[in-house]
Design an enzyme around this catalytic site. Structure first.
Site, PDB file in Angstrom:
ATOM      1  N   SER A   1       0.844  -1.203   0.000  1.00 37.15           N
ATOM      2  CA  SER A   1       0.000   0.000   0.000  1.00 37.15           C
ATOM      3  C   SER A   1       0.876   1.250   0.000  1.00 37.15           C
ATOM      4  CB  SER A   1      -0.962  -0.040   1.192  1.00 37.15           C
ATOM      5  OG  SER A   1      -2.011   0.864   1.033  1.00 37.15           O
TER       6      SER A   1
ATOM      7  N   ASP B   1      -8.784  -4.742  -6.496  1.00 35.80           N
ATOM      8  CA  ASP B   1      -8.368  -3.820  -5.445  1.00 35.80           C
ATOM      9  C   ASP B   1      -9.382  -2.678  -5.342  1.00 35.80           C
ATOM     10  OD1 ASP B   1      -7.101  -1.951  -3.795  1.00 35.80           O
ATOM     11  OD2 ASP B   1      -5.119  -2.343  -4.637  1.00 35.80           O
TER      12      ASP B   1
ATOM     13  N   HIS C   1      -7.023  -5.678  -1.991  1.00 35.57           N
ATOM     14  CA  HIS C   1      -5.907  -4.779  -1.691  1.00 35.57           C
ATOM     15  C   HIS C   1      -4.860  -5.394  -0.776  1.00 35.57           C
ATOM     16  CE1 HIS C   1      -3.985  -0.838  -1.399  1.00 35.57           C
ATOM     17  NE2 HIS C   1      -3.948  -0.985  -0.077  1.00 35.57           N
TER      18      HIS C   1
END
Length: 443
Positions: A268, A358, A392
């Site tokens: 991330s 995602d 994600h």
């Protein structure tokens, strides 16, 4: 009274799940011939286990259940419905689940789909904090019939407890306060080993489980926090890449680290930091960017007179779904020139790992944009792992699927994306390929 019931149920579940609790661990009566075998009974958390039941009646309907009581007294469970074969056996590596938390042949499905039990707050993540001193204990049970756990489970026919460890004998954890660098260094026994820095996202603090698992797999791994930890800044603003460079230099010179190059794994926000590190810091020769962006996000990044502006978010694009979960997938604006990481300057190698579902941001598009820029400059120092049905949070395979999580800032659940089995299959596949990539370029 409403708060008392979940507490009561949690205590009952704890009693049930621990040796000597309210339910007998040994099957009784006609159940004595039923046997559950989970092997290995003790394993590293990223390893697969084999789950088999025997001694059932031919074609008998049973439900397999996994249950975990966390260090915070939170209960996680999963279940799947099976039918024994003509010899009264169930082998989850061959037998399909007919219902429950997943369907089909999924050997690790019970562990992959562990989620908060019905009496718990939803959208929690199964997290292990005591990585070195104790394992995660998982009770696996065979229940009679195709049980509905929202009402009451069927009778327990057999049960086995397994241990899932995030460390192994000889691995050491060293808490660091070296210059400006903070974090935990995980070292396998003997050495030297390839050195890797491990970065997570905007949740902040010190996250250690992936670094500990990397040490179990032969890497000297530094779990590196960069805000909201000890005397580091409490918020993300005006990052300086010199902090990360100091960590690289520390790890490169550490006696147990095999040089000359250092690797980075980032998820991330940590992924765009990992991309910036391989771009600007020549000692970084291998960078794994998981669910990242090709631009600098959240806060401006400074390095030796160079500034990358922060990519802006458009909060007006947040969508509140009927479930009350936030969809933030359209909030990140298209990168502008001032925020794009000049990845063509990188001499090291880059592995992009993305999920095609995602829901935090379009990490597949961002990885493709970075690769396009590399190609335009005649570079071929990249690989891309792109997984359909994957959200994600792509983590090691010990991490159960989590479709949404409570956001630290909003205090309400935010959609992460993905389908449980596809997502966890991607975690298992990518974990081995990440290790192979790091060994190829660091050893």
């Amino acid at each position: 009274m409403s708060g008392w019931v979940p507490l009561c149920l949690r205590r009952a579940a704890r009693c049930w799940s621990l040796p000597g609790g309210g339910f007998s661990v040994q099957p009784a009566g006609s159940c004595r011939g039923v046997h559950l075998d989970v092997s290995p009974a003790k394993s590293i958390a990223d390893e697969s286990v084999c789950i088999r039941a025997a001694g059932l009646s031919p074609h008998q309907d049973v439900t397999l259940r996994a249950l975990v009581l966390t260090e915070q007294d939170r209960l996680f469970d999963s279940s799947a419905q099976y039918r024994a074969d003509s010899q009264g056996r169930v082998d989850v590596s061959r037998s399909p689940s007919l219902g429950g938390h997943y369907r089909g042949v999924v050997p690790m499905g019970l562990l992959w789909t562990l989620s908060p039990a019905s009496m718990e707050e939803p959208y929690q993540k199964l997290t292990k904090f005591d990585l070195m001193g104790s394992p995660t204990l998982i009770d696996l049970c065979v229940h009679s019939g195709h049980a509905d756990f929202s009402i009451f489970p069927g009778r327990i026919l057999a049960k086995q407890r397994i241990e899932r460890w995030y460390s192994k004998p000889g691995v050491r954890r060293i808490r660091l306060r070296e210059g400006n660098v903070r974090g935990s260094l995980f070292l396998p026994p003997d050495g030297p080993f390839p050195g890797v820095i491990d970065l997570f996202g905007d949740e902040g603090g010190l996250t250690e489980f992936r670094a500990s698992l990397l040490a179990c797999r032969g890497f000297a791994a530094l779990a590196l926090p960069y805000f909201r930890f000890e005397d580091l800044p409490m918020t993300m603003k005006d990052f300086r890449l010199e902090y990360f460079e100091e960590a690289v230099n520390f790890l490169q010179k550490y006696p147990k680290v095999k040089g000359p190059g250092i690797g980075v794994v980032g998820s991330s926000k940590g992924a765009d930091l990992a991309l910036s590190m391989v771009t600007f810091i020549p000692q970084v020769v291998a960078s794994v960017c998981i669910s990242g962006c090709n631009a600098n996000t959240i806060a401006d990044l400074h390095y030796k007179g160079t500034k990358l502006s922060s990519l802006c978010y458009d909060v007006d694009q947040i969508i509140v779904l009927e479930s009350g979960i936030l969809d933030v997938s359209e909030t990140l604006k298209n990168p502008n020139t001032d925020s794009i990481i000049p990845v063509e300057k990188a001499e090291g190698h880059i592995l992009f790992v993305v999920g095609e579902d995602d829901k935090i941001w379009n990490s597949k598009h961002f990885a493709e944009e970075a690769i396009k820029r590399l190609k335009e400059h005649g570079k071929d120092n990249y690989e891309l792992l792109s997984y359909p049905g994957t959200g994600h949070r792509i983590e090691p395979p010990c991490s159960p699927f989590c479709s949404a999580m409570i956001d630290r800032l909003f205090g309400i659940p935010v959609q992460l994306g993905g389908e449980a089995i596809k997502h966890c299959s991607a975690q298992q596949d990518s974990w081995q390929k990440i290790q192979d990539f790091l060994r190829l370029h660091l050893c």
